[in-house]
Scaffold this active site. Sequence first.
Site, short mmCIF file in Angstrom:
data_model
loop_
_atom_site.label_atom_id
_atom_site.label_comp_id
_atom_site.label_asym_id
_atom_site.label_seq_id
_atom_site.Cartn_x
_atom_site.Cartn_y
_atom_site.Cartn_z
N ARG A 147 43.59 43.03 50.22
CA ARG A 147 42.86 43.39 49.00
C ARG A 147 42.52 44.88 49.04
O ARG A 147 42.40 45.48 50.12
CB ARG A 147 41.57 42.58 48.89
CG ARG A 147 41.78 41.07 48.88
CD ARG A 147 40.44 40.34 48.95
NE ARG A 147 40.61 38.89 48.94
CZ ARG A 147 40.75 38.14 50.03
NH1 ARG A 147 40.74 38.71 51.23
NH2 ARG A 147 40.91 36.83 49.94
N LYS A 171 36.97 38.33 53.22
CA LYS A 171 35.82 37.64 52.66
C LYS A 171 35.14 36.79 53.74
O LYS A 171 35.81 36.22 54.60
CB LYS A 171 36.26 36.74 51.50
CG LYS A 171 36.68 37.53 50.26
CD LYS A 171 37.01 36.60 49.11
CE LYS A 171 37.33 37.39 47.85
NZ LYS A 171 37.63 36.50 46.71
N HIS A 243 44.91 44.38 42.20
CA HIS A 243 45.49 43.23 42.90
C HIS A 243 47.00 43.10 42.70
O HIS A 243 47.63 42.23 43.31
CB HIS A 243 44.82 41.94 42.40
CG HIS A 243 43.90 41.31 43.40
ND1 HIS A 243 43.18 42.03 44.33
CD2 HIS A 243 43.59 40.00 43.63
CE1 HIS A 243 42.46 41.19 45.06
NE2 HIS A 243 42.70 39.96 44.66
N ARG A 246 49.16 43.13 45.77
CA ARG A 246 48.90 41.92 46.56
C ARG A 246 49.67 40.73 45.98
O ARG A 246 50.30 39.97 46.72
CB ARG A 246 47.39 41.64 46.56
CG ARG A 246 46.95 40.36 47.29
CD ARG A 246 45.41 40.36 47.35
NE ARG A 246 44.84 39.07 47.70
CZ ARG A 246 44.65 38.64 48.95
NH1 ARG A 246 45.06 39.37 49.97
NH2 ARG A 246 44.09 37.47 49.19
N HIS A 269 43.62 33.36 52.51
CA HIS A 269 43.13 32.29 51.63
C HIS A 269 42.61 31.13 52.47
O HIS A 269 43.31 30.66 53.38
CB HIS A 269 44.24 31.78 50.72
CG HIS A 269 44.63 32.73 49.64
ND1 HIS A 269 45.84 32.68 48.98
CD2 HIS A 269 43.95 33.77 49.08
CE1 HIS A 269 45.90 33.64 48.07
NE2 HIS A 269 44.75 34.31 48.12
N TYR A 278 51.40 31.21 43.66
CA TYR A 278 52.56 32.11 43.73
C TYR A 278 53.88 31.35 43.69
O TYR A 278 54.90 31.92 43.31
CB TYR A 278 52.48 32.99 44.98
CG TYR A 278 51.28 33.91 44.95
CD1 TYR A 278 51.22 34.98 44.05
CD2 TYR A 278 50.18 33.70 45.78
CE1 TYR A 278 50.13 35.82 43.99
CE2 TYR A 278 49.07 34.53 45.73
CZ TYR A 278 49.05 35.59 44.83
OH TYR A 278 47.95 36.41 44.78
#
Length: 297
Positions: A147, A171, A243, A246, A269, A278
């Site tokens: 990110r 995150k 993004h 990415r 993720h 995706y």
Amino acid sequence: MESRLQDFIHFLIVEKGLAKNSVDSYQRDLKNYMKFLQNVDSANVWNEVQRVNITGFLSHLKSEGKSAKTIARHVASIRSFHQFLLREKVTEQDPSIHIESPKMERSLPKVLSIDEVEALLEAPQESTPLGIRDKAMLEVLYATGIRVSELIRLQMDDVHLKMGFVRCIGKGNKERIIPIGKTAIEVLEKYLTDGRPKLVRKKHKDDSLFLNHHGKGLSRQGFWKILKGLAAEAKISKELTPHTLRHSFATHLLENGADLRAVQEMLGHVDISTTQIYTHVTKTRMKDVYSKFHPRA
């Protein structure tokens, strides 16, 4: 009300390790919620908040024209907050437990074609330290899929070029190790030799990998401005977001046969269903190619 909110914010920062942007989002949502509850007589104390108060607030957001995505985010913030109050024994019940989020159509992420990525990567002018830096940032983004917030937080000791990987904190303060390819390594070596030393300022030390012209760590807004300028240089008409690279990284990997679990791990993720979006992108692109080139499509 305010003191309980501050307790929750402290919990998000210290115990959950959330990034500043996420914490700010929770705080904005809950301040809106508290403002609405001040007009409800029975909601002066958190223990008296009822399900009807929450649904009333969500209806209020809808009447203001808020999108389903915004309302869903408010629901998530409210639910987390009430769970916190219950866990801390501030309340004896959780009125948000049966509140449903609005259903949203999940839009497919916009991605660049390989030719568009190549054009974007060639856009920076490598005759200046800032141009060398811009080239390095784009190459790292496309090589790793990290990110933008993770990119600008990279420190000098997070990059291990001889071993071919970067370490980033994502995150929830979770660390992940991501391999980088030969091209990105070469561009980074050039930046560390010919670019970054010329951006360093003696009056203050900053260990951020990517520096602005003041010798300080680059901001998200700063990167966004750079990206828009380079997209114009590359004559890319598609709408770009921070993004985009990415999304392109993940899509191109899957199109070329990469394992979904490996892509999930590189992207950081938690839930593989987030990565699976995706696969829908690759299927859509295949259909487009088929429709365009098959003689009987």
